[in-house]
Design a protein around this motif. Structure first.
Motif, PDB file in Angstrom:
ATOM      1  N   VAL A 114      62.000   2.934  39.268  1.00 17.71           N
ATOM      2  CA  VAL A 114      61.434   4.291  39.417  1.00 17.71           C
ATOM      3  C   VAL A 114      60.320   4.280  40.465  1.00 17.71           C
ATOM      4  N   LEU A 115      59.436   3.297  40.367  1.00 16.82           N
ATOM      5  CA  LEU A 115      58.288   3.299  41.290  1.00 16.82           C
ATOM      6  C   LEU A 115      58.703   2.891  42.718  1.00 16.82           C
ATOM      7  N   CYS A 164      60.719  12.249  38.952  1.00 16.92           N
ATOM      8  CA  CYS A 164      60.484  11.554  37.672  1.00 16.92           C
ATOM      9  C   CYS A 164      61.083  12.324  36.496  1.00 16.92           C
ATOM     10  N   ILE A 176      50.956   6.593  36.756  1.00 13.16           N
ATOM     11  CA  ILE A 176      52.371   6.985  36.806  1.00 13.16           C
ATOM     12  C   ILE A 176      53.221   5.890  36.153  1.00 13.16           C
ATOM     13  N   GLY A 177      52.903   4.640  36.450  1.00 16.25           N
ATOM     14  CA  GLY A 177      53.667   3.510  35.905  1.00 16.25           C
ATOM     15  C   GLY A 177      53.649   3.470  34.391  1.00 16.25           C
ATOM     16  N   LEU A 201      63.756  10.737  34.205  1.00 18.39           N
ATOM     17  CA  LEU A 201      63.336  10.428  32.833  1.00 18.39           C
ATOM     18  C   LEU A 201      62.778  11.697  32.179  1.00 18.39           C
ATOM     19  N   ILE A 239      60.348   5.484  29.114  1.00 16.94           N
ATOM     20  CA  ILE A 239      61.518   4.620  28.888  1.00 16.94           C
ATOM     21  C   ILE A 239      61.554   4.180  27.417  1.00 16.94           C
ATOM     22  N   LEU A 240      60.406   3.767  26.894  1.00 14.42           N
ATOM     23  CA  LEU A 240      60.363   3.309  25.496  1.00 14.42           C
ATOM     24  C   LEU A 240      60.696   4.448  24.527  1.00 14.42           C
ATOM     25  N   VAL A 299      55.725   6.255  32.984  1.00 17.90           N
ATOM     26  CA  VAL A 299      57.157   5.942  33.129  1.00 17.90           C
ATOM     27  C   VAL A 299      57.578   4.929  32.053  1.00 17.90           C
ATOM     28  N   ALA A 300      56.758   3.894  31.874  1.00 16.84           N
ATOM     29  CA  ALA A 300      57.075   2.880  30.850  1.00 16.84           C
ATOM     30  C   ALA A 300      57.146   3.531  29.469  1.00 16.84           C
ATOM     31  N   ALA A 350      53.508  -0.857  39.109  1.00 10.17           N
ATOM     32  CA  ALA A 350      54.644  -1.246  38.256  1.00 10.17           C
ATOM     33  C   ALA A 350      54.397  -2.624  37.641  1.00 10.17           C
ATOM     34  N   CYS A 408      63.534  -2.772  30.674  1.00 11.33           N
ATOM     35  CA  CYS A 408      62.493  -1.741  30.833  1.00 11.33           C
ATOM     36  C   CYS A 408      61.639  -1.988  32.077  1.00 11.33           C
ATOM     37  N   LEU A 455      63.463  -1.141  35.077  1.00  9.65           N
ATOM     38  CA  LEU A 455      63.568   0.312  35.260  1.00  9.65           C
ATOM     39  C   LEU A 455      62.251   0.902  35.788  1.00  9.65           C
ATOM     40  N   VAL A 456      61.127   0.374  35.277  1.00  7.37           N
ATOM     41  CA  VAL A 456      59.813   0.826  35.782  1.00  7.37           C
ATOM     42  C   VAL A 456      59.730   0.539  37.288  1.00  7.37           C
ATOM     43  N   PHE A 457      60.135  -0.677  37.674  1.00 11.34           N
ATOM     44  CA  PHE A 457      60.116  -1.028  39.092  1.00 11.34           C
ATOM     45  C   PHE A 457      61.058  -0.130  39.892  1.00 11.34           C
TER      46      PHE A 457
END
Lengths: 112, 377
Positions: free
Chosen positions: A20-21, B222, B363-364, B226, B371-372, B367-368, B116, A13, A16-18
């Motif tokens: 995307v950013l 984004c 944004i981070g 996702l 994903i979850l 995004v997290a 991030a 995860c 994946l965050v890294f």
């Protein structure tokens, strides 16, 4: 879920965050360059405004959030602290939030 | 006869139905109201959440009663549908987008790395919550407290573990209010005096066109990558486009003020109303509050450590204190960076530089959360 599974999921995860950013970083850098190149057409002259320029916009009176602005500010004979104070005073006196003001330069005027 | 009438009134009243658990919850509600009014801990939300807690724990009020057949449900039950269906957090994001200047982020896009890294705590808390026996859905909801973003935490929890909603919302907003207390010791512990003194260069000017393109580009990228973050990122960027386009002042104004305030009332009171005694007075609530703190602290650590790495790689041009602002509590975390930077060097002005990681954190964390939700939803 076992500790090992949690660990693997977490690593996946955060990676994946890294991803995307970092992709966003690349996109922003790319479109900034493209837009800058498009803006810098030959023959176009940039006008330097020597005096402090304000560009107020209509804003709600009770707007919350970061009271900030961006951009390059030229300081001539003025230190940063004084400049910050001047900007705060202008914002206060004009009742325009700092985020809606644009300062291009602040210059000390010498008395003759 | 008169005595019988009094007895009937008494037994039909909420007083007769009060249990010690209700009383404990009423005390908790009053403490939260005190914190909101006197200590000003995120009062906009904490006050309404606390009053929701109070209402939900007054027996027989039926405010959260579900609709059964033709029998109508309680007022807060209907309002709660906005939380359950993920409507309110998305609308809050619309307002946040309309209030946020992404200029510092566009000016220095490397801020995104800090945004991030400051999600690190989410996954540390996720691992620890798993060890405590929480399911992956519950652990994800608890971990997201580390994103320091109330609407994202509520949105994720409403989707993954709605039974934990009140505990997670209260923990998230309480810790966001406590950022000026939680972060500075960690910042001082992980950075040297020399690093904290670093003065950063002025940022470049960001054109209006860049600011208009930003929400469009971010949304396309984004949401395509996702799709589960579409409600949050989509609304955040729509609000920002209202602001930056400059052609819909009225919509921008409404998103920032009237709509935001209305949704805040509905969100706060209904989230609070989920904190009934049966749901809230459990050991797991204490575990959630403790894990939330762990998540917050590790998110701060993640941002700071990457800030230190960027300090090294940039040859000392980046002040690592801006890394802690990568947790998305806007603009509180950026203000903490400013205050700590100025303590080390009174001529230091880090606020604008810290706003980049700060909005990147919004944004981070979205995004997290996306994903979850994609993994466990």
């Amino acid at each position: 879920m076992s500790f090992f599974d949690s660990l693997v999921v977490s690593i996946f995860c955060i990676a994946l965050v890294f991803f995307v950013l970092i992709s966003l970083f690349a996109l922003i850098a790319l479109f900034s360059k493209v837009l800058a190149a498009a803006a810098a057409k030959p023959g176009k002259t940039s006008v330097q405004v020597a005096q402090t320029a304000m560009q107020p916009e209509a804003v709600p009176q009770n707007m919350e959030g970061p009271d900030l602005s961006t951009g390059k500010l030229k300081l001539k004979g003025v230190d940063e602290k004084t400049a910050a104070m001047i900007m705060a005073i202008v914002s206060h006196e004009s009742s325009i939030p700092l985020s809606e003001l644009r300062f291009k330069s602040i210059r000390a005027i010498e008395e003759k | 006869m008169f005595i019988d009438a009094l007895k009937t009134i008494w037994f039909d009243s909420g007083f007769a139905a009060l249990s010690w658990q209700h009383l404990v919850m009423i005390v908790i509600a009053c403490v939260l109201i005190y914190l909101a009014i006197v200590k000003k801990f995120e009062p906009l939300l904490l006050l309404t959440i606390a009053f929701g807690v109070l209402l939900a724990n007054l027996p027989l009020s039926g405010l959260m009663k579900e609709e059964v057949g033709s029998e109508a449900g309680g007022l807060l039950y209907y309002l709660y549908l906005g939380v359950k269906k993920g409507i309110y957090p998305s609308l809050i994001f619309l307002g946040v987008g309309a209030m946020t200047d992404f200029g510092p982020l566009i000016s220095r896009p490397s801020s995104l790395f800090l945004g991030a890294a400051a999600q690190f705590g989410i996954f540390i808390a996720f691992i620890i919550a798993g060890l405590f026996g929480f399911s992956p859905q519950e652990a994800s909801s608890i971990g997201i407290i580390g994103g320091a973003d109330g609407p994202t935490a509520i949105y994720t929890t409403a989707r993954l573990a709605p039974h934990l909603l009140s505990a997670i919302a209260i923990a998230a907003y309480s810790y966001m209010a406590l950022i000026p207390i939680i972060q500075p010791p960690i910042m001082r512990l992980l950075t040297t005096e020399k690093e904290r003194k670093v003065k950063m260069e002025q940022m470049r000017e960001v054109s209006k066109l860049e600011k208009i393109c930003f929400p469009i580009v971010v949304t396309i990228f984004c949401v395509l990558l996702l799709p589960s973050v579409a409600p949050l990122i989509g609304m955040l960027m729509l609000g920002n486009l209202f602001r930056e386009s400059g052609v819909v002042e009225r919509l921008s104004d409404t998103a920032q003020n009237a709509l935001m305030n209305i949704v805040t009332i509905f969100l706060g009171i209904t989230v609070g109303a989920t904190a009934n005694a049966e749901n809230f007075l459990k050991l797991e609530t204490l575990a959630i509050i403790a894990l939330g703190l762990v998540a917050f602290m590790f998110s701060t650590v993640g941002g700071l450590l990457l800030g230190k790495l960027m300090y090294k790689l940039s040859g000392g041009k980046i002040n690592p204190l801006i890394g802690s602002a990568g947790v998305s509590a806007v603009p509180m975390a950026a203000r903490v960076s400013q205050v700590e930077g100025q303590k080390a060097n009174p001529s230091n002005f880090l606020l604008m530089h810290a706003m980049g990681p700060n909005v990147a954190g919004v944004i981070g964390s979205a995004v997290a959360a996306g994903i979850l939700m994609a993994l466990f939803g």
